[in-house]
Design a protein around this motif. Structure first.
Motif, PDB file in Angstrom:
ATOM      1  N   GLU A   3     -66.254  65.521  60.734  1.00 45.36           N
ATOM      2  CA  GLU A   3     -65.446  66.647  61.191  1.00 45.36           C
ATOM      3  C   GLU A   3     -65.468  67.779  60.167  1.00 45.36           C
ATOM      4  O   GLU A   3     -65.454  68.960  60.544  1.00 45.36           O
ATOM      5  CB  GLU A   3     -64.009  66.188  61.453  1.00 45.36           C
ATOM      6  CG  GLU A   3     -63.892  65.300  62.684  1.00 45.36           C
ATOM      7  CD  GLU A   3     -62.456  65.099  63.104  1.00 45.36           C
ATOM      8  OE1 GLU A   3     -61.541  65.328  62.276  1.00 45.36           O
ATOM      9  OE2 GLU A   3     -62.234  64.708  64.262  1.00 45.36           O
ATOM     10  N   TYR A  38     -66.313  71.738  60.937  1.00 48.21           N
ATOM     11  CA  TYR A  38     -65.455  72.884  60.612  1.00 48.21           C
ATOM     12  C   TYR A  38     -66.035  73.713  59.463  1.00 48.21           C
ATOM     13  O   TYR A  38     -65.699  74.898  59.329  1.00 48.21           O
ATOM     14  CB  TYR A  38     -64.049  72.406  60.283  1.00 48.21           C
ATOM     15  CG  TYR A  38     -63.315  71.868  61.491  1.00 48.21           C
ATOM     16  CD1 TYR A  38     -62.963  72.711  62.537  1.00 48.21           C
ATOM     17  CD2 TYR A  38     -62.993  70.514  61.596  1.00 48.21           C
ATOM     18  CE1 TYR A  38     -62.310  72.228  63.660  1.00 48.21           C
ATOM     19  CE2 TYR A  38     -62.334  70.029  62.709  1.00 48.21           C
ATOM     20  CZ  TYR A  38     -61.996  70.885  63.733  1.00 48.21           C
ATOM     21  OH  TYR A  38     -61.347  70.396  64.843  1.00 48.21           O
ATOM     22  N   TRP A  78     -65.806  77.466  60.351  1.00 52.22           N
ATOM     23  CA  TRP A  78     -64.834  78.256  59.597  1.00 52.22           C
ATOM     24  C   TRP A  78     -65.180  78.416  58.119  1.00 52.22           C
ATOM     25  O   TRP A  78     -64.367  78.932  57.360  1.00 52.22           O
ATOM     26  CB  TRP A  78     -63.456  77.600  59.656  1.00 52.22           C
ATOM     27  CG  TRP A  78     -62.891  77.400  61.009  1.00 52.22           C
ATOM     28  CD1 TRP A  78     -63.235  78.042  62.162  1.00 52.22           C
ATOM     29  CD2 TRP A  78     -61.841  76.484  61.361  1.00 52.22           C
ATOM     30  NE1 TRP A  78     -62.477  77.587  63.203  1.00 52.22           N
ATOM     31  CE2 TRP A  78     -61.608  76.632  62.742  1.00 52.22           C
ATOM     32  CE3 TRP A  78     -61.076  75.574  60.636  1.00 52.22           C
ATOM     33  CZ2 TRP A  78     -60.641  75.888  63.413  1.00 52.22           C
ATOM     34  CZ3 TRP A  78     -60.114  74.833  61.305  1.00 52.22           C
ATOM     35  CH2 TRP A  78     -59.908  74.994  62.675  1.00 52.22           C
ATOM     36  N   LEU A 112     -65.162  75.979  56.100  1.00 56.54           N
ATOM     37  CA  LEU A 112     -64.085  75.162  55.552  1.00 56.54           C
ATOM     38  C   LEU A 112     -64.447  74.683  54.150  1.00 56.54           C
ATOM     39  O   LEU A 112     -65.498  74.091  53.938  1.00 56.54           O
ATOM     40  CB  LEU A 112     -63.855  73.951  56.458  1.00 56.54           C
ATOM     41  CG  LEU A 112     -62.606  73.114  56.183  1.00 56.54           C
ATOM     42  CD1 LEU A 112     -61.345  73.893  56.527  1.00 56.54           C
ATOM     43  CD2 LEU A 112     -62.658  71.815  56.990  1.00 56.54           C
ATOM     44  N   ALA A 134     -54.755  74.989  59.526  1.00 54.13           N
ATOM     45  CA  ALA A 134     -55.814  75.984  59.703  1.00 54.13           C
ATOM     46  C   ALA A 134     -55.237  77.373  59.945  1.00 54.13           C
ATOM     47  O   ALA A 134     -55.773  78.375  59.454  1.00 54.13           O
ATOM     48  CB  ALA A 134     -56.727  75.574  60.862  1.00 54.13           C
ATOM     49  N   PRO A 156     -57.008  78.840  65.868  1.00 57.31           N
ATOM     50  CA  PRO A 156     -58.024  77.792  65.790  1.00 57.31           C
ATOM     51  C   PRO A 156     -57.861  76.719  66.852  1.00 57.31           C
ATOM     52  O   PRO A 156     -58.601  75.744  66.856  1.00 57.31           O
ATOM     53  CB  PRO A 156     -57.796  77.203  64.382  1.00 57.31           C
ATOM     54  CG  PRO A 156     -56.367  77.482  64.082  1.00 57.31           C
ATOM     55  CD  PRO A 156     -56.061  78.796  64.742  1.00 57.31           C
ATOM     56  N   ALA A 184     -61.126  75.681  68.817  1.00 58.38           N
ATOM     57  CA  ALA A 184     -62.098  74.850  68.098  1.00 58.38           C
ATOM     58  C   ALA A 184     -61.609  73.406  67.970  1.00 58.38           C
ATOM     59  O   ALA A 184     -62.364  72.466  68.200  1.00 58.38           O
ATOM     60  CB  ALA A 184     -62.358  75.434  66.712  1.00 58.38           C
ATOM     61  N   ILE A 185     -60.335  73.232  67.595  1.00 54.57           N
ATOM     62  CA  ILE A 185     -59.794  71.879  67.438  1.00 54.57           C
ATOM     63  C   ILE A 185     -59.819  71.144  68.769  1.00 54.57           C
ATOM     64  O   ILE A 185     -60.165  69.956  68.845  1.00 54.57           O
ATOM     65  CB  ILE A 185     -58.365  71.947  66.860  1.00 54.57           C
ATOM     66  CG1 ILE A 185     -58.407  72.528  65.445  1.00 54.57           C
ATOM     67  CG2 ILE A 185     -57.714  70.577  66.850  1.00 54.57           C
ATOM     68  CD1 ILE A 185     -57.046  72.817  64.846  1.00 54.57           C
TER      69      ILE A 185
END
Length: 301
Positions: free
Chosen positions: A76, A80, A84, A86, A117, A127, A130-131
């Motif tokens: 994950e 992300y 993003w 991340l 987020a 977000p 996306a989640i």
């Protein structure tokens, strides 16, 4: 692209929370506090007994078990990271998400990660899209990769161990099929990310499931080396199906019965399944205590 769609990767950067997101400032720490309470509750009744099979397997078993535990949050994070950018600190948030789902309530971890987020990601929209898409594709990919095991499950309906309701299993299989195909049929309404991002997420989810099955099979092979590893790979895949049956009670009992049917040693398999659960809980407790504490103290970067 609908209103929930995220911007392209190049437009996403991390920045400090703004005043319009004050509600996320307390939601994340509140869930972290609930997680700490859940850790303390589970610790009060936790018990882990050493097993001779684990002692014989040696340190390699522990390493593989930790890797198996980390497969989902790492995959994950890769997703992300692309969506993003991340940072590596996001792995801690994803671990909190997984532990929260297991110890408290399913998908409460997604709510926590959404709040986390929102505090940190500069997005043109929330977000949430996306989640949501990652969660849906995770379920769909896992279901699709286990559909080939349905004939085996149907064949077992007439030879279930005591305590397993055939009707519940049939309803579970029906719900499994519905949950597998409904998101594909209604994908334009359910999924909000661009198709290129969706395909990337799907590929990572395939890797997640495949690596998880391989590691799970390797763990069993270390514990019961007398059984050909090919059987464990097949049974690890079948476990993916059993874990997705929503109305089937005692899933560990059902899996132990299936594994015992094919490879024998039913009592050993049942005991080792309990050990797997205890070791997972041990990691939840240790990481949950640390991450829930830091989650209450951290502030947006």
């Amino acid at each position: 692209m609908n209103a929930l769609a995220l911007p392209t990767t190049s437009a996403v950067v991390f920045y400090p929370a703004n005043a319009g997101r004050k509600w996320t400032n307390w939601l994340g720490p509140l869930i972290s506090l609930a997680l700490l309470a859940g850790v303390l509750r589970e610790y009060s009744r936790f018990e882990l007994r050493a097993d001779s099979h684990v002692l014989e397997a040696g340190a390699g078993f522990g390493v593989l078990f930790v890797l198996h535990y980390l497969v989902t949050p790492v995959c994950e994070w890769l997703i992300y990271r692309r969506l993003w950018r991340l940072p590596s600190a996001g792995i801690a948030a994803l671990l909190r998400k997984e532990i929260t789902n297991d110890l408290l309530l399913g998908y409460l971890g997604e709510i926590y990660f959404y709040a986390w987020a929102r505090q940190r990601a500069k997005l043109s929209a929330s977000p949430f899209g996306a989640i949501k898409d990652v969660a849906i594709l995770s379920a769909v990919v896992g279901n699709v990769l286990t559909l080939a095991l349905l004939p085996l499950a149907v064949a077992l309906v007439g030879n279930l161990p005591p305590g397993i309701d055939p009707l519940a299993l049939k309803l579970s299989v029906a719900a499994f099929l519905l949950s597998s195909f409904a998101p594909l049929v209604f994908r334009r309404r359910l999924l909000s990310l661009p198709s290129g991002e969706l395909w990337f997420i799907a590929r990572i989810q395939v890797v997640r499931v495949a690596v998880g099955i391989a590691l799970y099979a390797a763990l069993w092979h270390l514990l019961l080396p007398g059984v050909v590893i090919g059987w464990w790979i097949a049974l690890a895949g079948l476990r993916q199906l059993v874990a997705r049956l929503p109305f089937a009670p005692s899933r560990d009992v059902l899996f132990a019965a299936i594994a015992g049917f094919f490879v024998g040693r039913h009592s050993e398999i049942a005991a080792l399944l309990a050990l797997f659960g205890a070791m997972t809980m041990l990691l939840h407790l240790v990481l949950g205590a640390v991450l829930s504490t830091t989650g209450m103290l951290e502030s947006p970067e």
